[in-house]
Design an enzyme around this catalytic site. Structure first.
Site, PDB file in Angstrom:
ATOM      1  N   GLY A  20       0.767  -1.246   0.000  1.00  0.00           N
ATOM      2  CA  GLY A  20       0.000   0.000   0.000  1.00  0.00           C
ATOM      3  C   GLY A  20       0.797   1.295   0.000  1.00  0.00           C
ATOM      4  N   SER A  21       1.995   1.270  -0.576  1.00  0.00           N
ATOM      5  CA  SER A  21       2.750   2.530  -0.600  1.00  0.00           C
ATOM      6  C   SER A  21       2.090   3.550  -1.533  1.00  0.00           C
ATOM      7  CB  SER A  21       4.214   2.296  -0.980  1.00  0.00           C
ATOM      8  OG  SER A  21       4.355   2.050  -2.349  1.00  0.00           O
ATOM      9  N   ASN A  22       1.529   3.074  -2.635  1.00  0.00           N
ATOM     10  CA  ASN A  22       0.790   3.998  -3.509  1.00  0.00           C
ATOM     11  C   ASN A  22      -0.476   4.506  -2.829  1.00  0.00           C
ATOM     12  OD1 ASN A  22       1.914   4.453  -6.345  1.00  0.00           O
ATOM     13  ND2 ASN A  22       2.186   2.235  -6.092  1.00  0.00           N
ATOM     14  N   ILE A  96      -8.191  -9.502 -11.193  1.00  0.00           N
ATOM     15  CA  ILE A  96      -8.616  -8.940 -12.480  1.00  0.00           C
ATOM     16  C   ILE A  96     -10.120  -8.710 -12.435  1.00  0.00           C
ATOM     17  CG2 ILE A  96      -8.788  -9.389 -14.959  1.00  0.00           C
ATOM     18  CD1 ILE A  96      -6.152 -10.999 -14.647  1.00  0.00           C
ATOM     19  N   LEU A  97     -10.508  -7.470 -12.669  1.00  0.00           N
ATOM     20  CA  LEU A  97     -11.933  -7.129 -12.625  1.00  0.00           C
ATOM     21  C   LEU A  97     -12.605  -7.590 -13.916  1.00  0.00           C
ATOM     22  CD1 LEU A  97     -11.432  -3.538 -11.170  1.00  0.00           C
ATOM     23  CD2 LEU A  97     -12.386  -5.506  -9.938  1.00  0.00           C
ATOM     24  N   ASN A 111      -5.337   2.575 -13.148  1.00  0.00           N
ATOM     25  CA  ASN A 111      -4.388   1.648 -12.520  1.00  0.00           C
ATOM     26  C   ASN A 111      -2.967   2.162 -12.711  1.00  0.00           C
ATOM     27  OD1 ASN A 111      -3.404  -0.827 -11.369  1.00  0.00           O
ATOM     28  ND2 ASN A 111      -2.948  -1.541 -13.448  1.00  0.00           N
ATOM     29  N   HIS A 113       0.969   0.758 -13.185  1.00  0.00           N
ATOM     30  CA  HIS A 113       1.664  -0.473 -13.574  1.00  0.00           C
ATOM     31  C   HIS A 113       3.169  -0.217 -13.638  1.00  0.00           C
ATOM     32  CE1 HIS A 113       2.061  -4.406 -15.433  1.00  0.00           C
ATOM     33  NE2 HIS A 113       2.910  -3.852 -16.274  1.00  0.00           N
ATOM     34  N   ASP A 149      -3.916  -4.609 -18.461  1.00  0.00           N
ATOM     35  CA  ASP A 149      -2.858  -3.603 -18.666  1.00  0.00           C
ATOM     36  C   ASP A 149      -2.860  -3.006 -20.087  1.00  0.00           C
ATOM     37  OD1 ASP A 149      -2.005  -4.055 -16.044  1.00  0.00           O
ATOM     38  OD2 ASP A 149      -0.663  -5.659 -16.664  1.00  0.00           O
ATOM     39  N   GLU A 178       6.580   6.100  -9.337  1.00  0.00           N
ATOM     40  CA  GLU A 178       5.124   5.862  -9.284  1.00  0.00           C
ATOM     41  C   GLU A 178       4.452   6.866  -8.362  1.00  0.00           C
ATOM     42  OE1 GLU A 178       3.862   1.902  -8.329  1.00  0.00           O
ATOM     43  OE2 GLU A 178       5.057   0.980  -9.891  1.00  0.00           O
TER      44      GLU A 178
END
Ligand code: GRF
Length: 191
Positions: A20-22, A96-97, A111, A113, A149, A178
């Site tokens: 969870g750094s993002n 994957i949604l 998202n 990546h 992606d 990021e």
């Protein structure tokens, strides 16, 4: 993407599966004046490390098992609608949604990546880039489409691979970029 009306920030959910750094970075960004989003909910498919930020920043969290995708997504949609969430940021979310879910939030899911897409879709991007002796890697923020992606790119950043680069050193460089790129991409979408 619709413009901001008045000064109301767009209610956003962040989906995670890991450290969870993002997520932490997005929470911090969301608290700045210039942020068009407010993080209202954190969703994880498991007891992820990153959920600690929900407690730290007093944000609602929900753990939804993805053993059965369709059921999980149904549950998530109910929660999102209830909370009037209009935007979704995936940040290290490892599930994957389905097309059905993405359709329901059309153009409203993004998202991040860890590669310079369209190169190196999928997992283990750094290992593969190093193995192939690439000169650069990168990171990309993109819209989420039904194909993994492959959605429209919003912003991306190239990162040089240096001599003696290791997976650890490269990943460290990528994550640092990021954290700059994700907020920039969100600003780009809404401004
Ligand atoms: C990031 O490298 C992101 O690009 C990828 O998963 C990783 C998540 O890291 N999708 P963190 O959980 O945000 O630290």
């Amino acid at each position: 993407m619709e413009k901001l009306i008045g000064h109301k920030k767009i209610k956003t959910a962040v989906f995670i599966s890991g450290r969870g750094s993002n997520l932490k970075n997005l929470i911090k960004f969301s608290k700045t004046k210039k942020s068009p989003i407010v993080i209202d909910l954190i969703i994880s498919n498991k007891k992820a490390l990153g959920l600690k930020y929900a407690n730290r920043y007093k944000i609602q969290k929900k753990i939804i098992s993805f053993k059965r995708n369709r059921i999980a997504e149904k549950k998530i949609l109910i929660i999102l609608n209830k909370r009037n969430i209009k935007f979704i940021c995936l940040a290290g979310f490892m599930k994957i949604l389905t097309k059905n879910f993405i359709e329901k939030f059309k153009g409203k899911i993004i998202n991040i990546h860890p590669s310079y897409l369209p190169q190196y879709k999928g997992l283990n991007t750094s290992v593969r880039a190093l193995r192939n002796n690439e000169k650069f890697s990168g990171c990309t923020v993109h819209h989420v489409s039904a194909k993994l992606d492959s959605g429209k790119i919003i912003l991306q950043k190239k990162i040089k691979i240096t001599k003696n680069e290791t997976e650890v050193s490269l990943d460290r460089k990528i994550i640092k970029e990021e954290h700059k790129l994700y907020p920039k991409a969100i600003l780009k979408i809404f401004n």
